[in-house]
Design a protein around this motif. Structure first.
Motif, PDB file in Angstrom:
ATOM      1  N   SER A  46     -14.231  16.779 -19.584  1.00 21.51           N
ATOM      2  CA  SER A  46     -14.195  15.309 -19.626  1.00 21.51           C
ATOM      3  C   SER A  46     -15.609  14.735 -19.561  1.00 21.51           C
ATOM      4  N   ARG A  82     -12.758  18.883 -15.453  1.00 16.43           N
ATOM      5  CA  ARG A  82     -13.862  17.954 -15.262  1.00 16.43           C
ATOM      6  C   ARG A  82     -15.026  18.147 -16.228  1.00 16.43           C
ATOM      7  N   PHE A  91     -13.391   8.884  -8.336  1.00 13.56           N
ATOM      8  CA  PHE A  91     -14.708   9.356  -8.787  1.00 13.56           C
ATOM      9  C   PHE A  91     -14.767  10.884  -8.686  1.00 13.56           C
ATOM     10  N   ASP A  92     -14.181  11.412  -7.601  1.00 16.19           N
ATOM     11  CA  ASP A  92     -14.195  12.862  -7.428  1.00 16.19           C
ATOM     12  C   ASP A  92     -13.462  13.568  -8.567  1.00 16.19           C
ATOM     13  N   GLU A  93     -12.464  12.898  -9.114  1.00 16.04           N
ATOM     14  CA  GLU A  93     -11.726  13.523 -10.225  1.00 16.04           C
ATOM     15  C   GLU A  93     -12.629  13.709 -11.446  1.00 16.04           C
ATOM     16  N   GLY A  94     -13.688  12.907 -11.524  1.00 16.30           N
ATOM     17  CA  GLY A  94     -14.676  13.109 -12.589  1.00 16.30           C
ATOM     18  C   GLY A  94     -14.193  12.691 -13.963  1.00 16.30           C
ATOM     19  N   LYS A  95     -13.094  11.997 -14.043  1.00 17.62           N
ATOM     20  CA  LYS A  95     -12.546  11.628 -15.345  1.00 17.62           C
ATOM     21  C   LYS A  95     -12.940  10.224 -15.794  1.00 17.62           C
ATOM     22  N   TYR A  96     -13.535   9.450 -14.901  1.00 20.61           N
ATOM     23  CA  TYR A  96     -13.727   8.029 -15.206  1.00 20.61           C
ATOM     24  C   TYR A  96     -15.178   7.601 -15.112  1.00 20.61           C
TER      25      TYR A  96
END
Lengths: 300, 300, 300, 300, 300, 300
Positions: free
Chosen positions: C6, C3, D263-268
């Motif tokens: 990214s 994270r 959103f939690d993945e934080g990649k987008y």
């Protein structure tokens, strides 16, 4: 008995009545207190101590607007003497006169009965709006604190409005509350400033003070203040500042006169002339004009 | 010196100070006047004449709500003793105490300078909110007329709020105006009713009266009134009606108790039970219950 | 990709994107202009020129209240940096962060079509609230001028609120407009100040500026201002005054500490201690206390 | 007789009473009219024709928010079914149930006496709020048009509030008017939406209709509408749209679930995921997730 | 030098001044930007790019009302071009002219000093309301965003009002803010729309843009919009729609003429004639009338 | 066919139409119900049962003001018949006539489609404001409940206003909602009371009742009430009280006459004359005057 005589008589009667009435109110200022709080007043006083701005100054004040007072008072530390948000009965008719103040509070039976016992013990009738109205003098403006009340906050209807007009010689009315009979009142030629019009009669209140300091919106009004109402709102001017405000207004009037004359010439941008001319020659021209016109005015 | 002693001393000092302060205010009631206007007060009085509803009754009043006062006062002719529209600091915490009243008006320099000269001539400091706050007693509720002012209408911040809490033993505050330091105040456990919160300090006003009748919204508040604030608003109860209101509230509590008990049985429509039972047997049952419970309560 | 990596990447992407977006807005400040208007900023800047108040100062600011800012800013000539009248999502949770400003105006098709043509010509999608939200950084507070709009003035619902919370690391939101999904948002732990809650989606507006000066009530907010929201309202502090405000707040905290300690002793009237002690011995005691405590705090 | 039995009995009694009461009201809908106006209702009806949204759907509706209704109704042409501006008794407690509508109008003696004569001629007591309250059923929400009235506009105090809570099995109350005994009511666990709290009893009004269309702010409410209140305001959902709204809400919940997961993945960036994913692979991922989750939900 | 000559000269001077001034504002549109945003303008332009609706169309527009604009604009997607809630100086005097826009924001010293440094560096005086007023042209309406400000939000008093009247040849004024000298201004024959009147002078604001898009209530106003004010409120009409609105207004006037003629005959119910006649013979009669009258009008 | 004949014909047509229309409304009163609710009406009725206050009394009522109605109605138990807060089209022109009531509610498509199906099934066109307006009679005042709506709440523009003026013979209009074309309407000589003026057409509402009881602010208006509007507000007088109110107003007028005559003499304080004279001789003088003047008036 002709009318003038009778009025003279009743004025005397009222002067005698005033201290008696005072003892049947919740809040009072003795004559000594009133004089102390208005010690800077440069003019005569009424028998009860209320400052009496001279009639001649009242007449001069008819030519002033709220802005011209604003230009002087805040600079003297008086930042809270202006109030607006009123309905204005005759927007084209200037209100000018001496403040005669009256205060009401919400009724509560225990206090009300003490007040009325005191009044009866002194041979007075029930304390109400008419008790105050009957004390008005020519040149007075009735200033009433009815705490913005609508239903039951109606200081007068058309009959008493008519009486005030006759008695004060078209002084006027400012009420932080309401009036009734707007239809009838609209046909009468006295200035009035009020919050609402409502068909109810005055009710559910008690008279708690006459010619004491009262609060009208954000202003502390003193008995004897010069009241000035125009298209925008109402100014309450302390007596000690009246002359200065009037003198300054003369200058402003002349400045307006000259400014528009120059605008009419069509040769200048507004900023070349107003607030004050930048060009030394124009400045000189204005100063000469001001001097000449002031002399003309002061001669009158 | 331990704390209780020092407090006793300062109370004496204040009792001496009060009449002096009074002479430096615009509106005052002498002790004699205050006693006359509150002549129906059945209880003791403070040295300055202010009615002193006993501590025991203040404690009993913590169990009452605004509705229970409403059920008695209008019927006695007191229709103007309730005010709402406040922000309430701790809605779950009942406000109860004796009214200590303070009035402010918009500043005007001529009056303000007379007031302060008088104060100085008597060896007092500048007249301000702290002059009044320093006179508070245990059990008092500070009731302040700041005419709804927001910016500059902040009677206290968190430091003086803390002082009031300590001095009044968690009495409380009602201000027709504002407070500041809401963040700090929120953490303190004293009831408060206010119109706004604003970060400015108190300004542009002058203290015009202490322990005089003041107007809070539509209520005339007398010094010594029992102040009662709940989830909805604030009641100002004249001392002479306190016992009667409390007794009637006991009956109401028992009536509520019995009504819900019957509703819980699930056998009745609301109109068979409430306002009062129609069925004679139920009516008898209620009356017996009421009698028994009243006796239990009165024994305490 | 983990994270943090990214995020670092997307920050870079955004830094590149920003100037492109700017060209598709009605109002823009170039980097040079932004630096010129905030030339007194003593701290680092973001790539687009926005002042970056350091994280350490943001943390210190969590201990301040609106009153403590008020104590400094007006005296520096900054009289218009405070706004209230908001609904506050979590009154007990302090809002602190760097202002990221966004402005909307009522849609009109001719302007809107030009804006979107420009955006498309540059390969950008439709200009909307998400275009701005995707540019937020950790520590930012999203400050949105939606001119008080209720229906259609909802800057975010719960999904985007969640995204902002994640992206700004619990920065916050101030909107002169509304939010939707109040139910969902209430469960999320990020401070928010808004005028209304309404179920409609954002509509009938066009995005007209990002990180330009915006007006929130009576405040002109600059990108990079330190935003501070407490129980009362929101302060927007220019970067050049942050340190001074914080230092002064330390003194205020210590003063409060000492004042209440003295009040707890029960030996003093409020005016003997507060605002400042009159007695020379007490004054000395306070000054020693202040000095000692400041040293303790500064050591941390 | 145990409670359940007695309740069954009283429900029958009320079913018989309803048409009789109707004839003593100013506005009435016959059963036939009510059925005609709600002809699209797909569910059973009460004996008086009022649509009866099934209990199971009421339970499902507890998971919905105002936004999820807004997402469906305006698109179906129902643009006026939402009202806000209420005080909310328990913001965290969802209001769900079937609308039982009551209308009051300002009293005028001529109409009032006709209404009461009619009631007496039919052996009914005085028509008042309790006449309506005694007709409530489990699952009902009492929806009252008291035209925003404060003083005298108090539909219930704590005793009748308690009765409604017991009778409707914690249905709820929406009143375009006020309540009293806010202190007592605050301790009871039933949702309520009201404009004001005031200590007066209901007065100066007459009951003019039961289970007729009423106006609450900008909404026309029909008897039998599904009432849904959340943190923001209240939705009145026509029965024919309830299933569709609920199904759509399931999709929204899953969409929220998936969106935040991403959103939690934080990649987008938010715009890559929300409103809907642009990337075909992400789109596919979402659609699979939606399908799987919908199946799981529907199984329950 | 005679007046016309001097005006021609000062116009040239101003045309030169404008771009210089622009560089000393917070928000600016270059000539190219202004042309791009108003690309649909079918008319000539001022030197700075502002659309110039021809004088002949301005004259025709004096016969229109707000309703006639409303009949066209929303259907073209322009739903936000109307604003009301103003005080109207002369309700019987139509306001028509080309928008000259000015924007103010609350002052903050850091920005203000940059703006004034820039102005001084370019040899300009202090940026203020007069800087903008001196740029006005005949036929202009001064449109000012003062964000509804009362005290200190007074764009002009009577002297500058007089100057605007002279310079714009009775164009007019729309201010989302206030004016002062209402008494003096009431005697001048130029239309004006304002929120309040107040005796203070303009203060505590900074000029942030001239001839940029500004927001007046719910309208985005562009420089060069045709401003139309009537008894109700103010319309801001994009130049590209002016001809169409005027042509449609002609049809409406003829329709009104014919409709009232038929109503005067007393033979018809309103719905037989209005909105449009149902009877084919009447419809034919109307269409012939319309054709004939349009020809007459167009000949003029 | 001449005009009078045609009007007579169309009146008959409308009398036939009315019951048919009624069946296509949400709320209706049958003729029998209307007669029952207005059973105290001492005058004739229209074919649909609506009370018809005679033309002669309508003429007499033009001399009355709101205060004169207020003096009678509350004492008869009618405390809710007065409403203010309107904009008044021609403050100097008295509004007098018989109430013709119309009610609208916010549209909802399910109800609206039923109403229109019913109308179509009966061969009527779309139910709208014109359907009601076409039923007006000479002497009627159109009283419309549009629940205060501004945008889309415009009962008429200038064309239909003109039609109403022609049809009602200058009856009048009271709308708790708005009007459009204020410019055109201002030139027409019919009294009108309205909340707002707005350029939109009526929209987003459905007609739900004609000549049913409607609520205008705090008043329940019945069809056939005598409507009286003056400078302050509007009174709705039940037919059974009209004669009594008028007789009392005659006494009030004479009392005013006499009171001002005495004030003009300048010999008395207001309280010696008004409310009523204290002195027995004056009292006798007044009573003789009253008797004589009443006889003169009654002779006319």
């Amino acid at each position: 008995m002709n009318r003038m005589t009778s009025l003279a008589v009743s004025v005397c009667a009222l002067a005698l009545l005033a201290p008696t009435l005072a003892q049947a109110q919740l809040f009072t200022l003795t004559k000594e207190q009133l004089i102390e709080y208005t010690a800077q007043n440069p003019f005569e006083r009424f028998p009860d101590g209320r400052p009496k701005v001279p009639d001649a100054l009242i007449e001069r004040a008819r030519g002033m607007s709220a802005e011209e007072v604003w230009a002087v008072l805040p600079g003297k530390g008086f930042r809270n003497q202006y109030e607006d948000g009123f309905q204005i009965l005759h927007p084209g008719k200037k209100l000018v006169g001496r403040a005669f103040t009256v205060q009401f509070m919400p009724v509560r039976p225990d206090i009300d009965s003490v007040l009325n016992s005191q009044a009866q013990a002194k041979g007075l009738g029930r304390l109400n709006n008419q008790a105050a109205i009957d004390m008005l003098q020519p040149g007075d403006v009735l200033v009433v604190d009815l705490f913005g009340k609508t239903d039951g906050g109606t200081i007068v209807g058309d009959n008493l409005f008519y009486y005030i007009m006759k008695t004060t010689k078209t002084g006027g009315l400012v009420v932080d509350g309401s009036i009734r009979d707007l239809e009838g009142i609209s046909a009468m030629d006295m200035p009035a400033y009020f919050r609402h019009a409502h068909p109810s009669a005055i009710a559910n209140v008690m008279l708690t003070g006459i010619n004491i300091p009262v609060r009208i919106g954000n202003v502390t009004v003193m008995p004897g203040d010069l009241v000035l109402g125009d298209h925008e709102g109402v100014y309450f001017i302390p007596p000690q500042l009246v002359t200065q405000v009037l003198d300054q207004a003369d200058v402003t009037h002349i400045h307006d006169e000259w400014t528009r004359k120059k605008f009419d010439e069509g040769k200048y941008k507004s900023s070349e002339i107003y607030g004050s001319p930048r060009d030394p020659a124009l400045k000189k021209e204005y100063e000469d004009y001001l001097k000449k016109r002031l002399e003309e005015i002061r001669k009158k």
